[in-house]
Write an enzyme that holds these catalytic residues in place. Structure first.
Site, PDB file in Angstrom:
ATOM      1  N   SER A  78       0.819  -1.215   0.000  1.00  0.00           N
ATOM      2  CA  SER A  78       0.000   0.000   0.000  1.00  0.00           C
ATOM      3  C   SER A  78       0.853   1.264   0.000  1.00  0.00           C
ATOM      4  O   SER A  78       2.039   1.245   0.343  1.00  0.00           O
ATOM      5  CB  SER A  78      -0.910   0.024   1.231  1.00  0.00           C
ATOM      6  OG  SER A  78      -1.604  -1.191   1.359  1.00  0.00           O
TER       7      SER A  78
HETATM    8  N1  SAH Z   1      -0.610  -4.873   4.110  1.00  0.00           N
HETATM    9  C1  SAH Z   1       0.089  -5.164   2.888  1.00  0.00           C
HETATM   10  C2  SAH Z   1      -0.727  -4.812   1.663  1.00  0.00           C
HETATM   11  C3  SAH Z   1      -1.252  -6.036   1.108  1.00  0.00           C
HETATM   12  S1  SAH Z   1      -2.330  -5.985  -0.275  1.00  0.00           S
HETATM   13  C4  SAH Z   1       1.447  -4.501   2.858  1.00  0.00           C
HETATM   14  O1  SAH Z   1       1.762  -3.729   3.752  1.00  0.00           O
HETATM   15  O2  SAH Z   1       2.220  -4.802   1.945  1.00  0.00           O
HETATM   16  C5  SAH Z   1      -3.599  -7.035   0.385  1.00  0.00           C
HETATM   17  C6  SAH Z   1      -3.184  -8.433   0.761  1.00  0.00           C
HETATM   18  O3  SAH Z   1      -4.345  -9.089   1.264  1.00  0.00           O
HETATM   19  C7  SAH Z   1      -2.682  -9.281  -0.407  1.00  0.00           C
HETATM   20  O4  SAH Z   1      -1.425  -9.801  -0.096  1.00  0.00           O
HETATM   21  C8  SAH Z   1      -3.730 -10.394  -0.511  1.00  0.00           C
HETATM   22  O5  SAH Z   1      -3.212 -11.637  -0.916  1.00  0.00           O
HETATM   23  C9  SAH Z   1      -4.270 -10.452   0.910  1.00  0.00           C
HETATM   24  N2  SAH Z   1      -5.612 -11.035   1.031  1.00  0.00           N
HETATM   25  C10 SAH Z   1      -6.660 -10.976   0.160  1.00  0.00           C
HETATM   26  N3  SAH Z   1      -7.718 -11.627   0.654  1.00  0.00           N
HETATM   27  C11 SAH Z   1      -7.358 -12.129   1.866  1.00  0.00           C
HETATM   28  C12 SAH Z   1      -8.042 -12.911   2.864  1.00  0.00           C
HETATM   29  N4  SAH Z   1      -9.300 -13.307   2.724  1.00  0.00           N
HETATM   30  N5  SAH Z   1      -7.346 -13.223   3.980  1.00  0.00           N
HETATM   31  C13 SAH Z   1      -6.068 -12.830   4.157  1.00  0.00           C
HETATM   32  N6  SAH Z   1      -5.380 -12.101   3.251  1.00  0.00           N
HETATM   33  C14 SAH Z   1      -6.015 -11.757   2.119  1.00  0.00           C
END
Ligand code: SAH
Length: 233
Positions: A83
């Protein structure tokens, strides 16, 4: 030869530190610009210190390192993104993190948001649904020295009941509605930030504050664009 390498490496590290300081200033400026929406005029000192410290360049793919300190999201592979630093800082500030807090993150991704939180609170539990990403983040965060982050591969919709209740929850993928299980796992007085809306459509970063009676207040903070929270099977 070895000496030259060491010098070059050190120069690189200093450069990243300088870039990080500029990023902190940029994020601070974005807080000022969005004050009317968020109600926050400035980063809290805790979040500012964390942003100035966490080595984002070590959590992005090697090819993205030179872009690590721009105030932008970046691709981390498998269709996912790290993000925007402003959103990471704001999400941390919105849950009003305290040193003794235990926090849940849903969507580990690169581990950057988890690291920012881990600089401030006592323990961070983070759930990632894509195993490759979760394992990579776990390894990277360990290398960076974070001993207070625990990552689980699984579906964040269900939260992490064994570790509940949480003082704060940060969801970093968008859901069409706020998952009930996550509200349940929030401590009375606890706060959760979650992007709510349709995938690819309009989403709002929503702040939920749980009341002592188990009910909750809900406030839309600002429009955002996150990758979708995929439903587990
Ligand atoms: N917080 C992260 C941003 C991640 S983007 C950072 O700092 O880099 C969102 C993430 O959520 C992705 O890696 C995706 O695979 C994960 N995601 C999507 N659906 C999910 C679910 N149901 N449970 C856990 N993770 C999930």
């Amino acid at each position: 030869m070895v000496l030259a390498l060491l010098v070059a490496d050190d120069a690189g590290a200093q450069d990243f530190a300088a870039q990080r300081a500029r990023l902190v200033a940029e994020v601070e400026a974005t807080y000022a610009e969005t004050r009317a929406l968020t109600g926050l005029a400035a980063m809290s000192p805790r979040v500012r210190a964390a942003l100035g410290k966490v080595e984002r360049h070590r959590l992005v793919p090697t090819g993205q390192r030179s872009l690590a300190y721009r105030n932008h999201p970046l691709p981390i592979g498998l269709g996912q993104t790290i993000s925007q630093p402003y959103i990471v800082a704001l999400s941390a500030d919105l849950i009003a993190p305290q040193t003794q807090h235990v926090v849940l993150e849903v969507g580990t991704g690169s581990g950057y948001q988890a690291a920012i939180l881990a600089e401030i609170v006592s323990r961070v539990f983070s759930i990632e649904i894509i195993e490759t990403l979760g394992k990579k983040a776990e390894q990277d965060l360990k290398q960076l020295g974070y001993a207070n982050i625990e990552i689980r591969i699984g579906d964040g919709y269900q939260g992490w009941p064994e570790k509940a209740p949480f003082d704060g929850i940060v969801v970093t993928a968008a859901a069409p509605r706020v998952p009930e299980a996550l509200i349940e796992q929030l401590r009375p007085g606890g706060r959760m930030v979650i992007p709510v809306g349709e995938p690819g459509g309009a989403q709002d970063l929503v702040l939920i504050t749980k009341r002592a009676d188990g009910g909750f207040e809900r406030r839309s903070v600002l429009p955002v664009r996150f990758v979708p929270l995929v439903p587990g099977k």
